[in-house]
Design a protein around this motif. Sequence first.
Motif, PDB file in Angstrom:
ATOM      1  N   ASP A  10       6.887  -6.333   1.353  1.00  0.00           N
ATOM      2  CA  ASP A  10       7.826  -5.565   0.540  1.00  0.00           C
ATOM      3  C   ASP A  10       8.977  -6.495   0.191  1.00  0.00           C
ATOM      4  OD1 ASP A  10       9.537  -3.810  -0.676  1.00  0.00           O
ATOM      5  OD2 ASP A  10       9.466  -2.307   0.928  1.00  0.00           O
ATOM      6  N   PHE A  11       9.004  -7.006  -1.030  1.00  0.00           N
ATOM      7  CA  PHE A  11       9.999  -7.989  -1.442  1.00  0.00           C
ATOM      8  C   PHE A  11      11.382  -7.380  -1.650  1.00  0.00           C
ATOM      9  CE2 PHE A  11       5.998 -10.066  -2.573  1.00  0.00           C
ATOM     10  CZ  PHE A  11       6.193 -11.287  -1.966  1.00  0.00           C
ATOM     11  N   ARG A  12      11.509  -6.067  -1.535  1.00  0.00           N
ATOM     12  CA  ARG A  12      12.832  -5.441  -1.626  1.00  0.00           C
ATOM     13  C   ARG A  12      13.596  -5.582  -0.321  1.00  0.00           C
ATOM     14  NH1 ARG A  12      11.201   0.405  -2.740  1.00  0.00           N
ATOM     15  NH2 ARG A  12       9.738  -0.261  -1.156  1.00  0.00           N
ATOM     16  N   VAL A  13      12.916  -5.956   0.754  1.00  0.00           N
ATOM     17  CA  VAL A  13      13.517  -6.064   2.072  1.00  0.00           C
ATOM     18  C   VAL A  13      13.574  -7.543   2.468  1.00  0.00           C
ATOM     19  CG1 VAL A  13      13.259  -5.414   4.490  1.00  0.00           C
ATOM     20  CG2 VAL A  13      12.542  -3.833   2.703  1.00  0.00           C
ATOM     21  N   ALA A  14      14.725  -7.969   2.966  1.00  0.00           N
ATOM     22  CA  ALA A  14      14.857  -9.361   3.408  1.00  0.00           C
ATOM     23  C   ALA A  14      13.968  -9.599   4.619  1.00  0.00           C
ATOM     24  CB  ALA A  14      16.308  -9.653   3.764  1.00  0.00           C
ATOM     25  N   VAL A  15      13.172 -10.687   4.560  1.00  0.00           N
ATOM     26  CA  VAL A  15      12.246 -11.026   5.637  1.00  0.00           C
ATOM     27  C   VAL A  15      12.536 -12.463   6.066  1.00  0.00           C
ATOM     28  CG1 VAL A  15       9.817 -11.324   6.254  1.00  0.00           C
ATOM     29  CG2 VAL A  15      10.482  -9.488   4.721  1.00  0.00           C
ATOM     30  N   ASP A  16      12.548 -12.700   7.346  1.00  0.00           N
ATOM     31  CA  ASP A  16      12.745 -14.029   7.881  1.00  0.00           C
ATOM     32  C   ASP A  16      11.602 -14.946   7.442  1.00  0.00           C
ATOM     33  OD1 ASP A  16      13.866 -16.062   9.562  1.00  0.00           O
ATOM     34  OD2 ASP A  16      12.285 -15.608  11.020  1.00  0.00           O
ATOM     35  N   LYS A  17      11.930 -16.156   6.966  1.00  0.00           N
ATOM     36  CA  LYS A  17      10.897 -17.090   6.501  1.00  0.00           C
ATOM     37  C   LYS A  17       9.865 -17.406   7.571  1.00  0.00           C
ATOM     38  CE  LYS A  17      13.579 -20.362   5.108  1.00  0.00           C
ATOM     39  NZ  LYS A  17      14.092 -21.623   4.543  1.00  0.00           N
ATOM     40  N   GLU A  18      10.292 -17.482   8.797  1.00  0.00           N
ATOM     41  CA  GLU A  18       9.348 -17.795   9.878  1.00  0.00           C
ATOM     42  C   GLU A  18       8.319 -16.677  10.044  1.00  0.00           C
ATOM     43  OE1 GLU A  18       9.037 -20.690  11.423  1.00  0.00           O
ATOM     44  OE2 GLU A  18      10.650 -21.373  10.121  1.00  0.00           O
ATOM     45  N   ALA A  19       8.737 -15.434   9.846  1.00  0.00           N
ATOM     46  CA  ALA A  19       7.805 -14.312   9.948  1.00  0.00           C
ATOM     47  C   ALA A  19       6.725 -14.414   8.862  1.00  0.00           C
ATOM     48  CB  ALA A  19       8.546 -12.982   9.850  1.00  0.00           C
ATOM     49  N   LEU A  20       7.133 -14.857   7.669  1.00  0.00           N
ATOM     50  CA  LEU A  20       6.155 -15.032   6.586  1.00  0.00           C
ATOM     51  C   LEU A  20       5.229 -16.192   6.881  1.00  0.00           C
ATOM     52  CD1 LEU A  20       8.370 -14.494   3.429  1.00  0.00           C
ATOM     53  CD2 LEU A  20       6.690 -12.915   4.388  1.00  0.00           C
ATOM     54  N   ARG A  21       5.763 -17.253   7.445  1.00  0.00           N
ATOM     55  CA  ARG A  21       4.946 -18.430   7.768  1.00  0.00           C
ATOM     56  C   ARG A  21       3.867 -18.051   8.783  1.00  0.00           C
ATOM     57  NH1 ARG A  21       8.824 -22.285   8.693  1.00  0.00           N
ATOM     58  NH2 ARG A  21       8.835 -22.628   6.481  1.00  0.00           N
ATOM     59  N   ASP A  22       4.220 -17.187   9.734  1.00  0.00           N
ATOM     60  CA  ASP A  22       3.249 -16.740  10.737  1.00  0.00           C
ATOM     61  C   ASP A  22       2.091 -15.980  10.109  1.00  0.00           C
ATOM     62  OD1 ASP A  22       4.781 -17.914  12.713  1.00  0.00           O
ATOM     63  OD2 ASP A  22       5.740 -16.029  13.317  1.00  0.00           O
ATOM     64  N   LYS A  23       2.355 -15.343   8.943  1.00  0.00           N
ATOM     65  CA  LYS A  23       1.314 -14.591   8.248  1.00  0.00           C
ATOM     66  C   LYS A  23       0.501 -15.485   7.313  1.00  0.00           C
ATOM     67  CE  LYS A  23       3.346  -9.997   8.203  1.00  0.00           C
ATOM     68  NZ  LYS A  23       3.708  -8.867   7.348  1.00  0.00           N
ATOM     69  N   GLN A  69       0.843  -1.201   0.000  1.00  0.00           N
ATOM     70  CA  GLN A  69       0.000   0.000   0.000  1.00  0.00           C
ATOM     71  C   GLN A  69       0.873   1.245   0.000  1.00  0.00           C
ATOM     72  OE1 GLN A  69      -0.672   2.418   2.668  1.00  0.00           O
ATOM     73  NE2 GLN A  69      -1.993   3.458   1.225  1.00  0.00           N
ATOM     74  N   VAL A  70       2.011   1.200   0.677  1.00  0.00           N
ATOM     75  CA  VAL A  70       2.934   2.346   0.714  1.00  0.00           C
ATOM     76  C   VAL A  70       3.460   2.648  -0.688  1.00  0.00           C
ATOM     77  CG1 VAL A  70       5.146   3.144   1.603  1.00  0.00           C
ATOM     78  CG2 VAL A  70       3.561   1.952   3.114  1.00  0.00           C
ATOM     79  N   GLU A  71       3.836   1.617  -1.433  1.00  0.00           N
ATOM     80  CA  GLU A  71       4.320   1.818  -2.802  1.00  0.00           C
ATOM     81  C   GLU A  71       3.222   2.411  -3.681  1.00  0.00           C
ATOM     82  OE1 GLU A  71       7.555  -1.790  -3.207  1.00  0.00           O
ATOM     83  OE2 GLU A  71       5.432  -2.248  -3.405  1.00  0.00           O
ATOM     84  N   CYS A  72       2.005   1.917  -3.528  1.00  0.00           N
ATOM     85  CA  CYS A  72       0.883   2.425  -4.312  1.00  0.00           C
ATOM     86  C   CYS A  72       0.625   3.902  -3.996  1.00  0.00           C
ATOM     87  CB  CYS A  72      -0.367   1.596  -4.037  1.00  0.00           C
ATOM     88  SG  CYS A  72      -1.808   2.130  -4.982  1.00  0.00           S
ATOM     89  N   ALA A  73       0.595   4.228  -2.705  1.00  0.00           N
ATOM     90  CA  ALA A  73       0.349   5.612  -2.295  1.00  0.00           C
ATOM     91  C   ALA A  73       1.403   6.553  -2.876  1.00  0.00           C
ATOM     92  CB  ALA A  73       0.329   5.714  -0.781  1.00  0.00           C
TER      93      ALA A  73
END
Length: 62
Positions: A47-60, A22-26
Amino acid sequence: MFDSPIEPCPVCGQLVLLDQTQVECAHEHGCPAGTPCPLQNYFTGIDFRVAVDKEALRDKGY
C-alpha cells in the motif's frame, strides 16, 4: 503511458487492475469482508499510501 496488468475476476465478474492491494480491489468491487480472493497472489501487496521502512521492502524482495 503506463498499462496496469489486469485479470478477470471470477468472484465479481469484472476485469480488475493488479497494481493495487487486494484490500483496495475488494473495496472497489464490493467484495464482502472475508471473501476468498482467487487473485490474491497477483496483487502487489504494498500500500503505497502508507510509509514503509525500506528494509521491510528489501526483506520482501523489492
